[in-house]
Scaffold this motif. Structure first.
Motif, PDB file in Angstrom:
ATOM      1  N   UNK A 113       0.188  -0.281   9.570  1.00  0.00           N
ATOM      2  CA  UNK A 113      -0.729   0.256  10.566  1.00  0.00           C
ATOM      3  C   UNK A 113      -1.535   1.430  10.045  1.00  0.00           C
ATOM      4  N   UNK A 114      -0.997   2.163   9.077  1.00  0.00           N
ATOM      5  CA  UNK A 114      -1.736   3.277   8.467  1.00  0.00           C
ATOM      6  C   UNK A 114      -3.005   2.778   7.803  1.00  0.00           C
ATOM      7  N   UNK A 115      -2.905   1.649   7.144  1.00  0.00           N
ATOM      8  CA  UNK A 115      -4.035   1.100   6.402  1.00  0.00           C
ATOM      9  C   UNK A 115      -5.102   0.546   7.334  1.00  0.00           C
ATOM     10  N   UNK A 116      -4.682   0.042   8.473  1.00  0.00           N
ATOM     11  CA  UNK A 116      -5.621  -0.566   9.422  1.00  0.00           C
ATOM     12  C   UNK A 116      -6.575   0.454  10.025  1.00  0.00           C
ATOM     13  N   UNK A 117      -6.142   1.687  10.129  1.00  0.00           N
ATOM     14  CA  UNK A 117      -6.910   2.793  10.718  1.00  0.00           C
ATOM     15  C   UNK A 117      -7.032   2.662  12.226  1.00  0.00           C
ATOM     16  N   UNK A 118      -7.118   1.460  12.718  1.00  0.00           N
ATOM     17  CA  UNK A 118      -7.162   1.188  14.147  1.00  0.00           C
ATOM     18  C   UNK A 118      -6.540  -0.186  14.357  1.00  0.00           C
ATOM     19  N   UNK A 119      -5.893  -0.361  15.488  1.00  0.00           N
ATOM     20  CA  UNK A 119      -5.265  -1.648  15.783  1.00  0.00           C
ATOM     21  C   UNK A 119      -6.006  -2.384  16.897  1.00  0.00           C
ATOM     22  N   UNK A 120      -7.271  -2.006  17.121  1.00  0.00           N
ATOM     23  CA  UNK A 120      -8.042  -2.705  18.150  1.00  0.00           C
ATOM     24  C   UNK A 120      -8.500  -4.055  17.604  1.00  0.00           C
ATOM     25  N   UNK A 121      -8.799  -4.967  18.504  1.00  0.00           N
ATOM     26  CA  UNK A 121      -9.118  -6.346  18.125  1.00  0.00           C
ATOM     27  C   UNK A 121     -10.297  -6.453  17.159  1.00  0.00           C
ATOM     28  N   UNK A 122     -11.315  -5.628  17.332  1.00  0.00           N
ATOM     29  CA  UNK A 122     -12.479  -5.692  16.450  1.00  0.00           C
ATOM     30  C   UNK A 122     -12.096  -5.326  15.013  1.00  0.00           C
ATOM     31  N   UNK A 123     -11.276  -4.274  14.862  1.00  0.00           N
ATOM     32  CA  UNK A 123     -10.837  -3.868  13.519  1.00  0.00           C
ATOM     33  C   UNK A 123      -9.959  -4.939  12.897  1.00  0.00           C
ATOM     34  N   UNK A 124      -9.060  -5.522  13.669  1.00  0.00           N
ATOM     35  CA  UNK A 124      -8.174  -6.556  13.139  1.00  0.00           C
ATOM     36  C   UNK A 124      -8.984  -7.764  12.677  1.00  0.00           C
ATOM     37  N   UNK A 125     -10.007  -8.112  13.419  1.00  0.00           N
ATOM     38  CA  UNK A 125     -10.894  -9.215  13.030  1.00  0.00           C
ATOM     39  C   UNK A 125     -11.620  -8.880  11.728  1.00  0.00           C
ATOM     40  N   UNK A 126     -12.102  -7.652  11.615  1.00  0.00           N
ATOM     41  CA  UNK A 126     -12.799  -7.216  10.403  1.00  0.00           C
ATOM     42  C   UNK A 126     -11.880  -7.305   9.177  1.00  0.00           C
ATOM     43  N   UNK A 132       0.806  -1.214   0.000  1.00  0.00           N
ATOM     44  CA  UNK A 132       0.000   0.000   0.000  1.00  0.00           C
ATOM     45  C   UNK A 132       0.841   1.267   0.000  1.00  0.00           C
ATOM     46  N   UNK A 133       2.093   1.143   0.311  1.00  0.00           N
ATOM     47  CA  UNK A 133       2.974   2.308   0.290  1.00  0.00           C
ATOM     48  C   UNK A 133       3.050   2.897  -1.109  1.00  0.00           C
ATOM     49  N   UNK A 134       2.790   2.093  -2.132  1.00  0.00           N
ATOM     50  CA  UNK A 134       2.776   2.616  -3.502  1.00  0.00           C
ATOM     51  C   UNK A 134       1.594   3.547  -3.730  1.00  0.00           C
ATOM     52  N   UNK A 177      -2.577   8.451  -2.214  1.00  0.00           N
ATOM     53  CA  UNK A 177      -4.019   8.208  -2.098  1.00  0.00           C
ATOM     54  C   UNK A 177      -4.414   8.091  -0.631  1.00  0.00           C
ATOM     55  N   UNK A 178      -3.487   8.347   0.276  1.00  0.00           N
ATOM     56  CA  UNK A 178      -3.781   8.270   1.690  1.00  0.00           C
ATOM     57  C   UNK A 178      -3.677   6.874   2.259  1.00  0.00           C
ATOM     58  N   UNK A 179      -3.162   5.952   1.466  1.00  0.00           N
ATOM     59  CA  UNK A 179      -2.931   4.593   1.945  1.00  0.00           C
ATOM     60  C   UNK A 179      -1.439   4.423   2.178  1.00  0.00           C
ATOM     61  N   UNK A 180      -1.085   3.582   3.107  1.00  0.00           N
ATOM     62  CA  UNK A 180       0.326   3.361   3.379  1.00  0.00           C
ATOM     63  C   UNK A 180       0.942   4.535   4.114  1.00  0.00           C
ATOM     64  N   UNK A 181       2.241   4.479   4.220  1.00  0.00           N
ATOM     65  CA  UNK A 181       2.947   5.472   5.005  1.00  0.00           C
ATOM     66  C   UNK A 181       3.093   6.794   4.286  1.00  0.00           C
TER      67      UNK A 181
END
Length: 135
Positions: free
Chosen positions: A55-68, A11-13, A17-21
């Motif tokens: 982590x930028x792409x995840x938007x959140x690192x909470x368990x619910x988001x990671x599961x999603x 996603x760094x590429x 577009x606001x994705x990646x670092x």
């Protein structure tokens, strides 16, 4: 027996577009043009096998988001690789400890966790390579 090659996109590429670092140029993230789940749909459309995310792409690192994220990748048949830094200077969203990076990679079902060591370049390079500017 030959191993099948997989094609993935980091996603760094798509950082413009606001994705990646932020790619070390700007201390402020670009506004997102699409979400990670929308990018997963594009990856399928483009015929990719997976995504290399941060982590930028995840938007959140909470368990619910990671599961999603894990469920969304599985539903699309995509592999994930989780890329993280130990000490990212320009974008703290990328920084995780080794333990947290491995935990996040596991929770999103990543096949691989990749660590960036964030080695800082010395003021006077120790190389004679032509592409390194001289001061």
């Amino acid at each position: 027996m030959q191993k099948a090659m997989k094609l993935g996109l980091h996603t760094y590429t798509l950082h413009l577009w606001g994705l990646g670092q932020n790619w070390g140029m700007i201390a402020e993230p670009r506004p997102k043009e699409m979400t990670l789940l929308q990018l997963m749909d594009k990856a399928v459309e483009w015929g990719l096998d997976g995504l290399h995310i941060t982590g930028c792409d995840l938007e959140s690192k909470d368990d619910q988001r990671l599961k999603e994220v894990k469920e969304a990748a599985e539903a699309r048949g995509l592999y994930l690789e989780y890329n993280f830094s130990l000490d990212e200077e320009f974008d703290p969203r990328l920084t995780n400890s080794v333990e947290d990076g491995i935990r996040i990679a596991d929770k999103i079902g990543a096949d691989l966790a990749k660590i960036s060591l964030d080695i800082r370049r010395r003021p006077a390079p120790c190389t004679a390579a032509a592409f390194i500017p001289r001061s």
